[in-house]
Scaffold this motif. Structure first.
Motif, PDB file in Angstrom:
ATOM      1  N   ARG A 230      55.694  24.855  35.347  1.00  0.00           N
ATOM      2  CA  ARG A 230      55.306  26.142  34.772  1.00  0.00           C
ATOM      3  C   ARG A 230      53.824  26.174  34.438  1.00  0.00           C
ATOM      4  N   MET A 231      53.281  25.055  33.968  1.00  0.00           N
ATOM      5  CA  MET A 231      51.859  25.027  33.639  1.00  0.00           C
ATOM      6  C   MET A 231      51.006  25.101  34.899  1.00  0.00           C
ATOM      7  N   MET A 232      51.432  24.433  35.959  1.00  0.00           N
ATOM      8  CA  MET A 232      50.683  24.523  37.223  1.00  0.00           C
ATOM      9  C   MET A 232      50.706  25.959  37.754  1.00  0.00           C
ATOM     10  N   ALA A 233      51.831  26.637  37.601  1.00  0.00           N
ATOM     11  CA  ALA A 233      51.905  28.035  38.026  1.00  0.00           C
ATOM     12  C   ALA A 233      51.010  28.908  37.146  1.00  0.00           C
ATOM     13  N   ALA A 234      50.944  28.597  35.858  1.00  0.00           N
ATOM     14  CA  ALA A 234      50.052  29.348  34.976  1.00  0.00           C
ATOM     15  C   ALA A 234      48.592  29.115  35.360  1.00  0.00           C
ATOM     16  N   GLN A 235      48.268  27.904  35.780  1.00  0.00           N
ATOM     17  CA  GLN A 235      46.908  27.638  36.268  1.00  0.00           C
ATOM     18  C   GLN A 235      46.631  28.439  37.534  1.00  0.00           C
ATOM     19  N   LEU A 236      47.639  28.554  38.401  1.00  0.00           N
ATOM     20  CA  LEU A 236      47.473  29.372  39.604  1.00  0.00           C
ATOM     21  C   LEU A 236      47.251  30.835  39.241  1.00  0.00           C
ATOM     22  N   VAL A 237      47.942  31.314  38.213  1.00  0.00           N
ATOM     23  CA  VAL A 237      47.724  32.692  37.758  1.00  0.00           C
ATOM     24  C   VAL A 237      46.296  32.855  37.248  1.00  0.00           C
ATOM     25  N   GLY A 238      45.792  31.879  36.512  1.00  0.00           N
ATOM     26  CA  GLY A 238      44.412  31.955  36.024  1.00  0.00           C
ATOM     27  C   GLY A 238      43.397  31.939  37.152  1.00  0.00           C
ATOM     28  N   THR A 239      43.588  31.037  38.104  1.00  0.00           N
ATOM     29  CA  THR A 239      42.653  30.933  39.222  1.00  0.00           C
ATOM     30  C   THR A 239      42.775  32.131  40.157  1.00  0.00           C
ATOM     31  N   GLY A 240      44.010  32.483  40.509  1.00  0.00           N
ATOM     32  CA  GLY A 240      44.215  33.626  41.392  1.00  0.00           C
ATOM     33  C   GLY A 240      43.801  34.932  40.742  1.00  0.00           C
ATOM     34  N   GLY A 241      44.061  35.054  39.440  1.00  0.00           N
ATOM     35  CA  GLY A 241      43.640  36.253  38.722  1.00  0.00           C
ATOM     36  C   GLY A 241      42.129  36.388  38.674  1.00  0.00           C
ATOM     37  N   THR A 242      41.445  35.268  38.503  1.00  0.00           N
ATOM     38  CA  THR A 242      39.979  35.295  38.528  1.00  0.00           C
ATOM     39  C   THR A 242      39.475  35.731  39.895  1.00  0.00           C
ATOM     40  N   GLY A 243      40.056  35.157  40.947  1.00  0.00           N
ATOM     41  CA  GLY A 243      39.664  35.559  42.300  1.00  0.00           C
ATOM     42  C   GLY A 243      39.969  37.017  42.579  1.00  0.00           C
ATOM     43  N   LEU A 244      41.120  37.481  42.104  1.00  0.00           N
ATOM     44  CA  LEU A 244      41.511  38.878  42.298  1.00  0.00           C
ATOM     45  C   LEU A 244      40.537  39.821  41.602  1.00  0.00           C
ATOM     46  N   VAL A 245      40.194  39.511  40.367  1.00  0.00           N
ATOM     47  CA  VAL A 245      39.259  40.367  39.632  1.00  0.00           C
ATOM     48  C   VAL A 245      37.878  40.337  40.288  1.00  0.00           C
ATOM     49  N   LEU A 246      37.449  39.179  40.787  1.00  0.00           N
ATOM     50  CA  LEU A 246      36.159  39.107  41.473  1.00  0.00           C
ATOM     51  C   LEU A 246      36.161  39.915  42.768  1.00  0.00           C
ATOM     52  N   LEU A 247      37.258  39.867  43.506  1.00  0.00           N
ATOM     53  CA  LEU A 247      37.343  40.677  44.721  1.00  0.00           C
ATOM     54  C   LEU A 247      37.326  42.166  44.400  1.00  0.00           C
ATOM     55  N   LEU A 248      38.057  42.558  43.369  1.00  0.00           N
ATOM     56  CA  LEU A 248      38.037  43.965  42.969  1.00  0.00           C
ATOM     57  C   LEU A 248      36.664  44.380  42.454  1.00  0.00           C
ATOM     58  N   ALA A 249      35.983  43.473  41.765  1.00  0.00           N
ATOM     59  CA  ALA A 249      34.625  43.774  41.299  1.00  0.00           C
ATOM     60  C   ALA A 249      33.672  43.949  42.473  1.00  0.00           C
ATOM     61  N   ALA A 250      33.817  43.122  43.491  1.00  0.00           N
ATOM     62  CA  ALA A 250      32.955  43.250  44.668  1.00  0.00           C
ATOM     63  C   ALA A 250      33.231  44.554  45.405  1.00  0.00           C
ATOM     64  N   ALA A 251      34.483  44.977  45.416  1.00  0.00           N
ATOM     65  CA  ALA A 251      34.837  46.202  46.120  1.00  0.00           C
ATOM     66  C   ALA A 251      34.436  47.453  45.344  1.00  0.00           C
ATOM     67  N   GLN A 252      34.320  47.347  44.029  1.00  0.00           N
ATOM     68  CA  GLN A 252      34.110  48.544  43.221  1.00  0.00           C
ATOM     69  C   GLN A 252      32.822  48.545  42.415  1.00  0.00           C
ATOM     70  N   GLY A 253      31.909  47.641  42.664  1.00  0.00           N
ATOM     71  CA  GLY A 253      30.607  47.746  42.023  1.00  0.00           C
ATOM     72  C   GLY A 253      30.270  46.714  40.969  1.00  0.00           C
ATOM     73  N   TRP A 254      30.928  45.600  40.929  1.00  0.00           N
ATOM     74  CA  TRP A 254      30.584  44.455  40.087  1.00  0.00           C
ATOM     75  C   TRP A 254      30.671  44.735  38.598  1.00  0.00           C
ATOM     76  N   GLY A 255      31.510  45.649  38.174  1.00  0.00           N
ATOM     77  CA  GLY A 255      31.619  45.949  36.751  1.00  0.00           C
ATOM     78  C   GLY A 255      32.565  45.034  35.992  1.00  0.00           C
ATOM     79  N   MET A 256      33.402  44.269  36.692  1.00  0.00           N
ATOM     80  CA  MET A 256      34.437  43.482  36.020  1.00  0.00           C
ATOM     81  C   MET A 256      34.178  41.984  36.035  1.00  0.00           C
ATOM     82  N   ILE A 257      32.953  41.589  36.226  1.00  0.00           N
ATOM     83  CA  ILE A 257      32.658  40.151  36.313  1.00  0.00           C
ATOM     84  C   ILE A 257      32.943  39.458  34.977  1.00  0.00           C
ATOM     85  N   ASP A 258      32.658  40.124  33.872  1.00  0.00           N
ATOM     86  CA  ASP A 258      32.923  39.516  32.563  1.00  0.00           C
ATOM     87  C   ASP A 258      34.406  39.255  32.360  1.00  0.00           C
TER      88      ASP A 258
END
Length: 92
Positions: A32-60
């Protein structure tokens, strides 16, 4: 290029769905902890991709999510050690 970012974000979102399933069903706390780490890493990548697509407002948001995932891993390791110290260098 925005379409490519959105496609990659969709693939990451599917990966996060699998990780959430593992958190819910996981046979052991470490799984469960490894899956939670995947959520943290994948969520960071997801937010960065969305930030790149929509104007870099969500980097923080991505940086805070990455920091919280790291703290969660440290907390898990400290909670699952035998004596609760969590730092093997402190042992004599």
């Amino acid at each position: 290029m925005t379409g490519w970012f959105m496609f990659c974000a969709t693939v990451l979102l599917l990966s996060l769905g699998g990780a959430l399933w593992r958190i819910w069903q996981g046979p052991a706390p470490a799984d469960r902890m490894m899956a939670a780490q995947l959520v943290g890493t994948g969520g960071t990548g997801l937010v960065l991709l969305l930030a790149a697509a929509q104007g870099w407002g969500m980097i923080d948001v991505a940086l805070v999510l990455a920091l919280l995932a790291a703290f969660a891993a440290v907390g898990f390791v400290k909670a699952t050690t035998h004596d609760g110290a969590g730092d093997p260098e402190e042992e004599e």
